[in-house]
Design an enzyme around this catalytic site. Structure first.
Site, mmCIF file in Angstrom:
data_model
loop_
_atom_site.group_PDB
_atom_site.id
_atom_site.type_symbol
_atom_site.label_atom_id
_atom_site.label_comp_id
_atom_site.label_asym_id
_atom_site.label_seq_id
_atom_site.Cartn_x
_atom_site.Cartn_y
_atom_site.Cartn_z
ATOM 1 N N ASP A 69 -6.930 -1.069 -4.758
ATOM 2 C CA ASP A 69 -8.051 -0.753 -3.870
ATOM 3 C C ASP A 69 -8.920 0.347 -4.480
ATOM 4 O O ASP A 69 -10.152 0.294 -4.395
ATOM 5 C CB ASP A 69 -7.547 -0.286 -2.500
ATOM 6 C CG ASP A 69 -6.754 -1.346 -1.763
ATOM 7 O OD1 ASP A 69 -7.003 -2.549 -1.997
ATOM 8 O OD2 ASP A 69 -5.883 -0.969 -0.953
ATOM 9 N N ASP A 126 0.850 -1.189 0.000
ATOM 10 C CA ASP A 126 0.000 0.000 0.000
ATOM 11 C C ASP A 126 0.881 1.232 0.000
ATOM 12 O O ASP A 126 2.023 1.190 0.474
ATOM 13 C CB ASP A 126 -0.908 0.012 1.233
ATOM 14 C CG ASP A 126 -2.085 -0.943 1.110
ATOM 15 O OD1 ASP A 126 -2.429 -1.327 -0.026
ATOM 16 O OD2 ASP A 126 -2.666 -1.289 2.142
#
Length: 161
Positions: free
Chosen positions: A130, A112
């Site tokens: 995402d 991330d």
């Protein structure tokens, strides 16, 4: 159908490319402020979206992600071809899901790097995959409830005239 498959491939490639650049150029835990509320922050997510279900372990999370991907693919197959916007939304969801599944199976975690924050609020760190999944869901909801739903209302109104 070709456009949808190309969309999936582009989403996966973009996701994996950006993650590779982050891993190659940023030490884990480092941050680069882009705007006062946005930073690039190299993190590892051992859960799913927003670190949920981190306790399931790699195999459990991979199986859960694969099951969700299978459901989305089933919905995609069952959606009429005329629903192009929904098909696009499903394609970017599948691309995002595959991108994160690649990380999960290859690395045991998901890379991330997008971090929204204010002095009073910290949002979870996330990645392009995402974002694809979230935007795809919004596109599908918009198509189903606003665009197609509005068409159903007009059609029903004309039948009663």
């Amino acid at each position: 159908m070709l456009f949808n498959l190309l969309t999936v491939v582009v989403a996966v490639v973009l996701d994996q490319l950006v993650k590779a650049v982050v891993v190659a150029t940023m030490p884990l835990g480092s941050a680069i402020e882009v705007l006062p509320f946005l930073a690039l922050f190299h993190a590892r997510n051992t859960g799913i979206a927003f670190s949920m279900f981190a306790g399931l372990g790699d195999v459990g999370l991979s199986l859960l992600a694969a099951a969700v991907l299978a459901v989305v693919l089933f919905l995609w197959i069952k959606t009429p071809a005329s629903r192009r916007l929904t098909h696009f939304g499903l394609a970017i969801i599948v691309g995002g899901a595959i991108g994160n599944l690649i990380d999960r199976t290859r690395l045991g975690y998901v890379v991330d790097y997008v971090y929204f924050h204010t002095p009073a609020f910290d949002f979870a760190v996330f990645n392009l995959a995402d974002a694809f999944i979230s935007v795809g869901a919004v596109i599908i909801l918009l198509d189903e409830f606003v665009l197609v739903g509005a068409g159903r209302g007009r059609t029903a109104g004309r039948q009663g005239d």
